[in-house]
Motif scaffolding. Structure first.
Motif, PDB file in Angstrom:
ATOM      1  N   GLU A 120      24.769   6.478 -80.405  1.00  0.00           N
ATOM      2  CA  GLU A 120      26.194   5.374 -81.627  1.00  0.00           C
ATOM      3  C   GLU A 120      26.444   3.985 -80.377  1.00  0.00           C
ATOM      4  O   GLU A 120      27.161   3.218 -80.322  1.00  0.00           O
ATOM      5  N   ASP A 146      24.682   2.005 -78.390  1.00  0.00           N
ATOM      6  CA  ASP A 146      24.334   0.286 -79.355  1.00  0.00           C
ATOM      7  C   ASP A 146      25.805  -0.168 -79.887  1.00  0.00           C
ATOM      8  O   ASP A 146      25.539  -1.544 -79.661  1.00  0.00           O
ATOM      9  N   TRP A 154      18.334   7.926 -76.860  1.00  0.00           N
ATOM     10  CA  TRP A 154      17.900   6.287 -77.239  1.00  0.00           C
ATOM     11  C   TRP A 154      17.682   5.428 -75.758  1.00  0.00           C
ATOM     12  O   TRP A 154      16.786   4.150 -76.155  1.00  0.00           O
TER      13      TRP A 154
END
Lengths: 291, 291, 291, 291
Positions: free
Chosen positions: B165, B168, B210
């Motif tokens: 996250e 992101d 990721w």
């Protein structure tokens, strides 16, 4: 030709300049160079150098080698069942078996280094203070142009001394022209990692004058100074030492030449990114040409 | 998470592949990357590493150093009144004081190296046969994107474990998106050349997932694996060893971050051109970002 | 004192002699020396030198060291489940942390080395031709006599300059006399592996004259030339360079002194057996005194 | 022969002993050894090893060499007009081109080193903790006896495996007998610095049993373990690893043999004084025989 008639940049960018002809590359030159990239093909201009085992533990693996070698390697002992494998390299930068960049202090003239700093001030046993390869450690990007003096994979006759007119002719064959700050890549089709008593082709003083007149920033070649040696050596004692023009010695240019010939295009983005190690007389480098 | 649940590329490009995620960079990716160059500004992402004197002749110059050092230097004796000055470098590639590229064989897992070759076949005392840094010696060019996790010159809190996250959020701040084959440059604002018992921030396994999902080709960071070490180490034992994703360890990214912030642009041409020395576990590298 | 008044052996044994004062040791001297052995006790006069790790694989073991170090060590990778364990040593012979023998070429005077050979003929980048440590590689055996200038484990005051009368007094304390070809071992009770700007005691020119008059063959000391340096340095520039007297630098003599004091006997068999490596400026050595 | 039937000294001098058969040399043995000196003639038993240039500055001096080399040399740059000349040596101790002493940790058996210490406890990437050459750094003096297996300058047939009866016969030819703690010097008339696939003569397991029964302290030989290798290697895996008997590998014994023959005397004072460098798997050594 007397010394005072030799081409020189001493003083051109001040008395303590360390960049030499790299001063000719500005943001505009880099931006222009990037425009050379169209199809995304990248070619290395470096020789593939196989290291010699420095220690290799036990002796039985002894094999013939030429010494000093360009690169010696140790695979390190990291304990039993090592969680990582590492090795160390001993690099003899200026060896004729390794593609490398020469810094100006590599070649003093009359006890001074470009642009007139006394050698004794520039170099101590613990490293180079003035005129080191630090000038390159930010990386060099510029437009490169290949002058292939022996097209179609040929090689120059052994005793060739390349003159200004040869460079003019090769440039004309490319159909392009030079901008100040461009790098010149010269292919003679030779491997110069040869015993010293063997003749190899090289550039004349006249050719170095040509590089100067065209405000060339960097010289890359699979040939360099001819052997037997001229006095003064045109590339090492004039281009490097007096013009402050970095030299890439011992390039491997066959792949570049065929890539250019395939495209009938002799200009490209040239990138030089030697390791950022401070205070050296030169550094190994892997020049990339991008099309 | 059991071993079989870890992300992996073993087998994705065959059982003897040596390129790993570099397979994701093709001519189109390189051409697209070159389009990132607009104003011609170039930034080095490498630490400036000052060598330690290896011999330095006489002893009196003895100075404190941390050993093993990243780079040791000898200025060579070339005779009296030498016509040239040279030096030699001993490079401990994987040292935390030197920006370097890791090859997949640097990190075996369960006695094998990417993509499943037995370690004993890959490495001998005289060099690396499979999974060496030869994969990089043609040079790497691709689009790079900076994810600055500590904007405005800040640094991450010491115990941070960077998660998906966080990546992101950082990517969203850049206003750009990723293409397969892009390189990710992650700035935590840290110098990780620290004593081993000091905690440093790093990436979680989640963050490596990721990178995998976004088909990242190369990881460049001023942070890497956190200390105390996680098991398995997300970057070294998963990204490098299982994904075959080359890692640039120990980058220096402050200059890059301010260049990006000035332009409000976080993508650029990234060039990696390590020396073309064969059969190693990694190589020193000077990554260049060009805008 | 002008240069021509300095004691000299140039010419004494010919113009190309390489043995210097080792000419004073003949079979009779060696046989006489062996008679010093009675109770079979042997003492090393060498410092115990702990190497510094040269590579040590991964960086985390980095520890503080003074560099250049006297000895660097690599433990070698000999494969997995190695049938043998080996290591390699990098030796900086003349380091103040290592007991070593100086060869005459280590110290040129006025561009020449003992007994008048031009330095440029004696030394090239690939080794020493004249005046190397080859003179010692057959081994040196002779009678040694300890002159303890700081008895009872004491040490000389920091600024002491040892004169001929100090040597006379110390010799008288031993109750023995010298024969031509004897080695002199001088204890000042000092560790001279100190920063250069710290004063250390040493021998005066007068004391070197005394060594010459007594036809001493070899000098062994835990002190040598004083700091700040005298001009000329009595031991290095006169005893070594002009008398051709080999010097053992940086001995550790506390064990010898107590062994002598216990026996009230200050003479012994002295053995110097440096490794038989050709063409060097000096060699590490482990002098043994046998009683 | 099963492993439990092999001769062993594990446990003989305790479970943490580091001296092995050097325990057999006491003051009386050293005093007795010194009585061997009569006419003062000294002979080196070491090969004269010419170093290979490690860097040598510029490349042109490249010459053929076998690598890894026993010793590599750098002549150091000490500034311009240097007041001293120095060099540094890189020593691959266990190389077949260099006379050296093996420490017990050089040869583990079944994952342990003499006298039963786990190898993983004995050795780390930063040096040897148990069973290192520290055992020798006080110097070794003892009586030596030459067993010349190929008298009159002859050499053993290539495939010879030396047995106990050969040693008995050679000892009988000397007209002397052995005392516990004596060193044995074995001459086969061979240079074993040969490619690995060439057969060389060596000792049988039976001969090592003979060394054990005679309580030999040190083995010195111009031959050692035969090639093709026996399993277990009698000298390296039994004498060194199980008996804790230091081995001098790669001696040069022709001078010793003729000195002995001239005198018709095969015993002498043997002195081993390797450099006092701590924590190694072995050390270069220059064994001296004194008559």
């Amino acid at each position: 030709m007397s010394t005072e008639d030799l081409p020189t940049n001493w003083g051109r960018w001040g008395d303590h300049d360390q960049l030499g002809t790299l001063n000719l590359i500005d943001d505009a030159a880099r931006a222009r160079a990037a425009l050379e990239v169209r199809d995304g093909v990248s070619v290395s201009l470096a020789r593939a150098t196989r290291p010699t085992a420095l220690t290799a533990g036990l002796s039985p693996v002894a094999t013939p080698a030429r010494m000093p070698a360009p690169v010696l390697q140790m695979v390190n002992f990291n304990g039993f069942d090592p969680h990582a494998i590492t090795d160390s390299l001993l690099i003899n930068t200026h060896n004729a078996g390794l593609t490398h960049l020469d810094a100006v202090t590599h070649q003093p003239v009359d006890g001074s280094v470009y642009p007139g700093v006394p050698l004794r001030e520039a170099v101590t046993p613990t490293g180079v203070g003035h005129g080191s390869a630090d000038a390159f450690t930010g990386g060099i990007l510029t437009r490169g142009v290949l002058l292939d003096l022996a097209p179609d994979g040929d090689s120059l006759p052994q005793e060739t001394l390349v003159g200004a007119e040869d460079l003019d002719a090769a440039l004309e064959r490319t159909g392009t022209s030079l901008h100040p700050g461009d790098a010149i890549v010269i292919r003679g089709g030779w491997d110069i990692d040869q015993p010293l008593d063997q003749a190899v082709p090289g550039l004349s003083l006249d050719a170095v004058g040509w590089l100067h007149e065209h405000d060339v920033s960097v010289y890359v070649g699979d040939i360099g100074d001819a052997r037997p040696l001229l006095t003064p050596m045109p590339l090492h004692k004039v281009a490097l030492a007096r013009l402050g023009m970095p030299l890439v010695d011992v390039a491997q240019l066959d792949g570049l030449a065929s890539t250019c010939a395939d495209r009938q295009r002799w200009s490209f983005l040239l990138v030089l990114a030697p390791p950022r190690i401070l205070g050296t007389t030169g550094l190994p480098v892997n020049p990339l040409a991008v099309f």
